[in-house]
Design an enzyme around this catalytic site. Structure first.
Site, mmCIF file in Angstrom:
data_model
loop_
_atom_site.group_PDB
_atom_site.id
_atom_site.type_symbol
_atom_site.label_atom_id
_atom_site.label_comp_id
_atom_site.label_asym_id
_atom_site.label_seq_id
_atom_site.Cartn_x
_atom_site.Cartn_y
_atom_site.Cartn_z
ATOM 1 C CB THR A 73 -11.953 5.213 7.070
ATOM 2 O OG1 THR A 73 -11.531 3.862 7.289
ATOM 3 C CG2 THR A 73 -13.280 5.438 7.782
ATOM 4 C CG ASN A 151 -10.548 -6.375 2.746
ATOM 5 O OD1 ASN A 151 -11.599 -6.347 2.117
ATOM 6 N ND2 ASN A 151 -10.514 -6.586 4.054
ATOM 7 C CD GLN A 179 -6.004 -4.475 0.403
ATOM 8 O OE1 GLN A 179 -4.923 -4.815 -0.064
ATOM 9 N NE2 GLN A 179 -6.153 -4.137 1.672
ATOM 10 C CB SER A 199 -5.476 3.396 1.998
ATOM 11 O OG SER A 199 -4.814 3.472 3.248
ATOM 12 C CG HIS A 201 -1.801 2.171 5.700
ATOM 13 N ND1 HIS A 201 -1.885 0.936 6.288
ATOM 14 C CD2 HIS A 201 -3.057 2.655 5.646
ATOM 15 C CE1 HIS A 201 -3.150 0.675 6.588
ATOM 16 N NE2 HIS A 201 -3.879 1.701 6.206
ATOM 17 C CB THR A 236 -3.041 22.572 7.880
ATOM 18 O OG1 THR A 236 -3.532 23.837 8.332
ATOM 19 C CG2 THR A 236 -1.622 22.739 7.354
ATOM 20 C CB CYS A 324 -10.561 -2.692 9.630
ATOM 21 S SG CYS A 324 -9.278 -1.665 8.892
#
Length: 384
Positions: A73, A151, A179, A199, A201, A236, A324
């Site tokens: 995102t 997706n 994806q 992404s 994950h 950071t 989502c």
């Protein structure tokens, strides 16, 4: 309940054991700030560089073209807002009607603030209409944004062709490749996309880490200001996440061809078994090229939530669409854009596999699904 079976990998994936092992030191003893110029910070900075190189190798990019973010995102929003800032005299945006909600919602908001946003249609097989794209992109277009793979259906989009259309009119091009990465080859040394989102994950790295590719020569205005990431993304660094993503990309680069060929075989076995057992079922997007791990099937007009509930009781996790955008009874915007009726969209289920999916798990799904369908059909007859 049987041993749990997880077939919702487009929502998120389990962290690979090798990734956890690589991350652990940076959650425990190696805790320095990579910006610190002392013995605690310097090895951490060096390890981030190694991870950046691993991600770049998977993408066919230069390490200096990568910006670590908190996830897709943030990558999508940074790319989109940055592209508009880099084309300040242009007020048109072209995107697809089936994009991920993180993209669609931002574009809708931009449409409310004065941009002219065009959401292009797709064919019934989920593929974009490239003739319409060609007609829509003009010299006033600042940005074309097209996902690399959908997706919900897994349909792969003709990104290279779309980049050419955008470049011909001087527009920047962004692709949400969440994806696609780790499932099909993506080589940015051959594909001239300007901006690409990743992404962690979705490819067996942890949540909370992502990447934005920024083509060399583009000066990307940051959303978050600071000196980190060459001034392109302040804050950071998420060191354990970055190390984990780097390891996940190494694993994907080493095993993608073999893993995905095996996964494709399991996906096809699942689809064929369902189609044989459930005469009313059909594959959404099955007539177009797809990523190997994704199957989206419509079960006639059967209530997908009822099927999901019964599978869940048996320890089988699947979904009715994007994680989502779930939580309600509205039909998938992707499936309705493909021409499915509301009832058909609400009767559709997504199965998404991973390298950890086994043939025994697929066989178990095929074993229990006919009984679920018979039960629900009988309930409909009783209500009738």
């Amino acid at each position: 309940m049987m041993n749990p079976i997880y077939l919702d990998n487009n929502a998120t994936t389990r962290i690979a054991p090798e990734v956890l092992e690589a991350m652990f030191p940076y959650l425990a003893n190696v805790y320095g700030n990579p910006s610190s110029q002392h013995l605690f910070g310097e090895p951490v900075k060096r390890r981030i560089g190694e991870a950046r190189s691993a991600v770049a190798a998977l993408l066919g990019a230069s390490p200096t073209e990568l910006v670590f973010t908190s996830g897709a995102t943030e990558s999508n929003h940074t790319a989109i807002m940055g592209a508009l800032a880099m084309r300040p005299g242009r007020r048109e945006i072209v995107t697809m009607s089936v994009e991920h909600p993180s993209v669609l919602r931002l574009f809708r908001r931009l449409g409310e603030t004065g941009y002219r946003v065009t959401f292009l249609p797709v064919h019934s097989d989920g593929a974009p209409d490239m003739d319409v794209l060609q007609e829509t992109v003009t010299e006033e277009t600042a940005l074309v944004s097209m996902m690399w793979a959908n997706n919900e259906t897994g349909v792969v989009f003709p990104v290279t062709e779309a980049v050419g259309v955008a470049k011909n009119k001087g527009a920047l091009f962004h692709t949400d490749a969440v994806q696609a990465i780790g499932k099909i080859p993506v080589n940015l040394s051959e594909n001239p996309a300007d901006l690409l989102s990743v992404s962690g994950h979705k490819l067996h790295a942890p949540k909370g880490i992502g990447v934005l590719f920024v083509r060399k020569g583009l000066t990307l205005p940051p959303l978050l200001f600071g000196h980190q990431e060459r001034g392109r993304r302040g804050g950071t660094e998420n060191v354990p996440g970055i190390v984990g993503l780097g390891k996940a990309c190494e694993l994907a680069a080493l095993g993608m061809a073999d893993d995905m060929e095996r996964v494709r075989g399991l996906r096809d076995r699942l689809e064929q078994g369902i189609l044989r057992a459930v005469p009313t079922a059909r594959v959404n997007g099955g007539r177009h090229g797809r990523v190997p791990n994704t199957a989206n099937l419509c079960f006639g007009t059967m209530d997908a939530e009822a099927i999901l509930s019964r599978l869940n009781r048996l320890g089988i996790a699947v979904s009715a669409g994007s994680a989502c955008s779930s939580g309600g009874t509205e039909p998938s915007h992707v499936l309705t854009a493909m021409g499915l009726s509301r009832e058909e969209a609400l009767a559709s289920i997504r199965f998404s596999l991973s390298r950890y999916t086994t043939i025994e798990e697929i066989s178990k799904v095929l074993e229990v699904l006919p009984g679920i369908m018979e039960e629900l059909t009988a309930m409909d007859l009783v209500r009738g």
